[in-house]
Structure formats: structure tokens, C-alpha cells
Write a protein that holds these residues in place. Sequence first.
Motif, PDB file in Angstrom:
ATOM      1  N   UNK A  95      62.295  61.088  32.589  1.00 15.05           N
ATOM      2  CA  UNK A  95      62.097  60.020  31.665  1.00 15.05           C
ATOM      3  C   UNK A  95      62.499  58.573  32.330  1.00 15.05           C
ATOM      4  N   UNK A  96      63.139  58.572  33.348  1.00 18.18           N
ATOM      5  CA  UNK A  96      63.344  57.260  34.158  1.00 18.18           C
ATOM      6  C   UNK A  96      62.057  57.078  34.975  1.00 18.18           C
ATOM      7  N   UNK A  97      61.560  58.137  35.621  1.00 15.54           N
ATOM      8  CA  UNK A  97      60.500  58.020  36.327  1.00 15.54           C
ATOM      9  C   UNK A  97      59.314  57.498  35.588  1.00 15.54           C
ATOM     10  N   UNK A  98      59.296  58.170  34.204  1.00 15.30           N
ATOM     11  CA  UNK A  98      58.133  57.670  33.504  1.00 15.30           C
ATOM     12  C   UNK A  98      58.105  56.503  32.902  1.00 15.30           C
ATOM     13  N   UNK A  99      59.467  55.854  32.483  1.00 14.50           N
ATOM     14  CA  UNK A  99      59.740  54.461  31.960  1.00 14.50           C
ATOM     15  C   UNK A  99      59.091  53.475  33.469  1.00 14.50           C
ATOM     16  N   UNK A 100      59.436  53.807  34.504  1.00 15.49           N
ATOM     17  CA  UNK A 100      59.036  53.019  35.755  1.00 15.49           C
ATOM     18  C   UNK A 100      57.519  52.972  35.782  1.00 15.49           C
ATOM     19  N   UNK A 101      56.970  54.253  35.912  1.00 11.55           N
ATOM     20  CA  UNK A 101      55.605  54.244  36.251  1.00 11.55           C
ATOM     21  C   UNK A 101      54.625  53.379  35.005  1.00 11.55           C
ATOM     22  N   UNK A 102      55.213  53.653  33.667  1.00 14.37           N
ATOM     23  CA  UNK A 102      54.503  52.924  32.644  1.00 14.37           C
ATOM     24  C   UNK A 102      54.503  51.685  32.864  1.00 14.37           C
ATOM     25  N   UNK A 103      55.699  51.065  33.129  1.00 16.86           N
ATOM     26  CA  UNK A 103      55.717  49.676  33.495  1.00 16.86           C
ATOM     27  C   UNK A 103      54.709  49.205  34.438  1.00 16.86           C
ATOM     28  N   UNK A 104      54.827  49.763  35.650  1.00 17.04           N
ATOM     29  CA  UNK A 104      53.977  49.394  36.668  1.00 17.04           C
ATOM     30  C   UNK A 104      52.366  49.422  36.478  1.00 17.04           C
ATOM     31  N   UNK A 105      51.958  50.510  35.581  1.00 19.54           N
ATOM     32  CA  UNK A 105      50.529  50.732  35.387  1.00 19.54           C
ATOM     33  C   UNK A 105      50.179  49.972  34.254  1.00 19.54           C
ATOM     34  N   UNK A 106      51.031  49.498  33.110  1.00 22.60           N
ATOM     35  CA  UNK A 106      50.698  48.618  32.021  1.00 22.60           C
ATOM     36  C   UNK A 106      50.502  47.041  32.815  1.00 22.60           C
ATOM     37  N   UNK A 107      51.355  46.801  33.752  1.00 25.11           N
ATOM     38  CA  UNK A 107      51.142  45.483  34.249  1.00 25.11           C
ATOM     39  C   UNK A 107      50.007  45.428  35.161  1.00 25.11           C
ATOM     40  N   UNK A 108      49.754  46.316  36.001  1.00 23.42           N
ATOM     41  CA  UNK A 108      48.523  46.444  36.761  1.00 23.42           C
ATOM     42  C   UNK A 108      47.224  46.499  35.729  1.00 23.42           C
ATOM     43  N   UNK A 109      47.152  47.067  34.799  1.00 19.82           N
ATOM     44  CA  UNK A 109      46.309  46.988  33.989  1.00 19.82           C
ATOM     45  C   UNK A 109      45.701  45.781  33.267  1.00 19.82           C
ATOM     46  N   UNK A 110      46.729  45.072  33.001  1.00 22.38           N
ATOM     47  CA  UNK A 110      46.688  43.599  32.390  1.00 22.38           C
ATOM     48  C   UNK A 110      46.161  42.737  33.691  1.00 22.38           C
ATOM     49  N   UNK A 111      46.727  43.022  35.016  1.00 17.25           N
ATOM     50  CA  UNK A 111      46.220  42.229  36.154  1.00 17.25           C
ATOM     51  C   UNK A 111      44.704  42.298  36.155  1.00 17.25           C
ATOM     52  N   UNK A 112      44.314  43.636  35.984  1.00 15.79           N
ATOM     53  CA  UNK A 112      42.832  43.798  36.164  1.00 15.79           C
ATOM     54  C   UNK A 112      42.014  43.220  35.114  1.00 15.79           C
ATOM     55  N   UNK A 113      42.742  43.047  33.734  1.00 14.18           N
ATOM     56  CA  UNK A 113      41.987  42.571  32.680  1.00 14.18           C
ATOM     57  C   UNK A 113      42.217  41.161  32.649  1.00 14.18           C
ATOM     58  N   UNK A 114      42.781  40.370  33.599  1.00 15.06           N
ATOM     59  CA  UNK A 114      42.607  38.999  33.623  1.00 15.06           C
ATOM     60  C   UNK A 114      42.358  38.546  34.879  1.00 15.06           C
ATOM     61  N   UNK A 115      41.376  39.313  35.500  1.00 15.39           N
ATOM     62  CA  UNK A 115      41.198  38.814  36.836  1.00 15.39           C
ATOM     63  C   UNK A 115      39.812  38.505  37.081  1.00 15.39           C
ATOM     64  N   UNK A 116      38.860  38.211  36.024  1.00 18.90           N
ATOM     65  CA  UNK A 116      37.568  37.461  36.175  1.00 18.90           C
ATOM     66  C   UNK A 116      37.908  36.043  36.707  1.00 18.90           C
ATOM     67  N   UNK A 117      37.069  35.741  37.684  1.00 17.80           N
ATOM     68  CA  UNK A 117      37.586  34.078  38.156  1.00 17.80           C
ATOM     69  C   UNK A 117      38.338  34.598  39.674  1.00 17.80           C
ATOM     70  N   UNK A 118      39.228  35.502  39.685  1.00  9.39           N
ATOM     71  CA  UNK A 118      39.824  35.466  40.815  1.00  9.39           C
ATOM     72  C   UNK A 118      38.971  36.339  41.763  1.00  9.39           C
ATOM     73  N   UNK A 119      38.297  37.316  41.048  1.00  9.48           N
ATOM     74  CA  UNK A 119      37.214  38.191  41.902  1.00  9.48           C
ATOM     75  C   UNK A 119      36.020  38.088  40.350  1.00  9.48           C
ATOM     76  N   UNK A 120      34.625  38.080  41.257  1.00  7.86           N
ATOM     77  CA  UNK A 120      33.757  38.246  40.181  1.00  7.86           C
ATOM     78  C   UNK A 120      33.349  39.810  39.999  1.00  7.86           C
ATOM     79  N   UNK A 121      33.619  40.493  40.933  1.00 10.28           N
ATOM     80  CA  UNK A 121      33.331  41.989  40.913  1.00 10.28           C
ATOM     81  C   UNK A 121      34.230  42.605  41.922  1.00 10.28           C
TER      82      UNK A 121
END
Length: 419
Positions: free
Chosen positions: A219-245
Motif C-alpha cells: 500500500x505504501x509503495x502504491x501510494x508513492x507510485x501513484x503520486x509520482x505517476x499523477x504528477x508526471x502525467x500532469x507535467x506532460x499534459x502542461x508541456x506544450x510550449x516547453x516542447x512542441x513534439x
Amino acid sequence: MTFAFFLGAGNIIFPPLAGFLAGENLNSAMFGFLLTAVGLPLVTLIAAALAGGGLPTMGRYLPAAVVSVMATAIFIIIGPAFAAPRTGLVAYEMALKPFLNDPGQTTLTLYTIGFFGLVLLLSLNQGRLLDAVGKVLTPILLLLLVALAVAVFVSPQGTQPQVAEAYMAQPFVKGFIEGYNTMDTFAALMFGMLILDVLRQKGVTDKRVQSRYLMIAALIAAAGLGFVYVSLFILGGTSLGVVESASNGGEIISAYVLSLFGAPGLWILAAIVSLACITTAVGLVSSCADYFHRLTGKGSYRRWVAINAVACMLVANVGLNTLISVSIPVLVACYPVAVALVLATYLRPLMRSPVFAFRLIMTVAFAFGLIDGMQAAGLNMSAFTFLPMFDIGMAWVLPTFAAAVIGLAAGKSREQAVA
């Protein structure tokens, strides 16, 4: 410790690219990804805890040869075929490529020779030199990811990209299959045994207590992985302009770090990712060499280390994007088998004939998973279009659950547990 087992540098490249390509469908894609990248490893570890061990214990109702083949396939997948070469490619993409003007195949070849040459030297003593380094690196990498996550929420550097064609029709399913790339469900089948061994070394001998600790760790590992993956998804979803492709998530993370923290941040990221990838590669090469040494009884451990390291170097030269695209059909074919084993383990207390039920469920999952894998490989599988969910690459789901129902109903009396 369990969280550190799963948090490999290779895993962090998939959520940013998926978030970038999903665009406004980010939430659906992210939920699908989290189910396979976090949910499946979690339920696999819990199943291992309930069964009292990993793959050998969970597969005790299957023929011994089948369990050996499954274990061998897992070690090949997380070893020289995909996961271990990927560590070198991720290090190349995030630690060297951002600093080069025009990197080519020669650059990649020279880098992989140096990277896996170092891995070879460090693996000769089964990675003991890196044990202490690994204990330091994981917290540092996690701190960097937390800082990156906070920055993404507080000060996003770009805007939301448009939805890519692959994420337009079935974003949830696409994210679900992308989660296979982490290969963490396969790893969880092996980690269950390792974690229980660690608990025994710590003096925890009661099986119920062992199971409880393993569940808490999962459960601890899942919580940590979930936090990392969600933040990285949002990073990718707000990166137009930082990268074009972008062709992979490593490019997105490097560009985002450069935008947030400048060149010093990029150098820090490069150093941490390089060391993290080396420690992961050493662990994978060492464990694979040890497994094949014990399995075959032929050749020394050192010889198997050399074979694995050379194989990783050769495979890595195909490049990160090609390696990922080649791995997808294999993972699409093999993941249903792992899921079926976990499902059967949970249903075991309800089975009247566990030997028959396990073998039926696993056979059906393998057969239909193979069909999905061949379709993912681009083969003409039009003869199977009548199968439910075939068009989304999940033809295995309904037949496997139907086999589970039949397995539960079959048998006149409860069989004795197989030793």
C-alpha cells in the motif's frame, strides 16, 4: 524498500509522454495507466502475501515446467530483452542527449558500450558495491520528483497539447495498455518472495504477520507510485510550449527541468538519472545472471553476467523508441497470463478443484493474450474480429473471466492443496 524496488528511472518516462499525447483526455488515460502501473502490482503483492510467497507459491497448482517457463520469460523480459537495455537508453536520453547538438547512432553505440561495460564490472560481485549507493539514490531521486511535482502544480511551464489520434477514441484503454510498459506486475511476482525473505531475516516468522507487513508495504509503495505517476502525467499534459513534439517521455522531463531550474537543474537530473539507471541495471543483470546460473547449472555466475551485459548492450542499440514499440506486442501477450494467475490466487479459497481451475484460467488467458499480442504486432488477425473487445486489444478479458467462472463451478470435491 518496496517502493524503491518499483521506482526505476525507466518507469518515469512513460507518464509524461502519455499525458502529452492524451491532451484533454488526460484523466481517462491516466486512470487506465494507474490501474495497470499501480493497481495490478498492488493486488499482485497482496496475492503473494495471501499465498505466502511469489510466483512459485502462487503457481503451485500448475505443472512445475510451466512455472519455470513463466519465471524464465519474466527474467528475460525484465532482463536482457527489454527492461535492462531500457535503463541504458533512458540514461542516454536524459543524461547525455540533451547536451549534444546532433547525436547519432555512433554516439548511442559508444554510450551503450561504456554504460553496460560499467554495469558488467559492477555486477561481477552481484552489485554489492552499489547497495549503499542505491539506498541514497532512491530518496534523492524521489526528492527531485517531489520538487518537480510541486513546481508542476504551482507553476506549470506550458499549456495542454491537443489530443493525439491514439488517445482520441479509447483513451482509458490506451492508458491501460501503456501501463504494461512499467512491467511492474511481472516484477511483483518476484518481489513477493524477496520481501518475505527480508522479513524473515528481520526475525518476523509468523506467516500472518508477514502477510500483514507485505500488504502494508504494498500500500505504501502504491501510494508513492501513484503520486509520482499523477504528477508526471500532469507535467506532460502542461508541456506544450516547453516542447512542441516529443518521441519519448525523457525528452519532455529534460525540457521541463531546463525550463524550471535552468542548466544546473538539468545537470543534477542527468547525474541522478545516470546513477539510478546504473543501479537498476546492475540489479537486473545480477539477478538474471544468478537465475540462469541456478536454472541451468552450467557456466559460472560471472559468465552469465557477461552474457547478459553484452545482450543488453546489443539490444539497447535499437534505440529507446524502437525498443518500446517492439516490447508492446510481447507485453500485450504476456500480461494477461500474469493477471490470470493473480485472479486465480484470489479465487483459490472458492475453488472445488484448484488444479483444474488454475490450469483452465491460465490456458485461456495465454491463448487469447497471444491473439491480442499478434494483433498488436501488426499481424492480420481479422478472423478474430468477432471476439468481444478484440478491437481494443483486450480480447482476453471476457474469456478469462468465463474460464474463472467455469473453474469455480467445476469439480465434485475440494482437492487437497498441492505441496
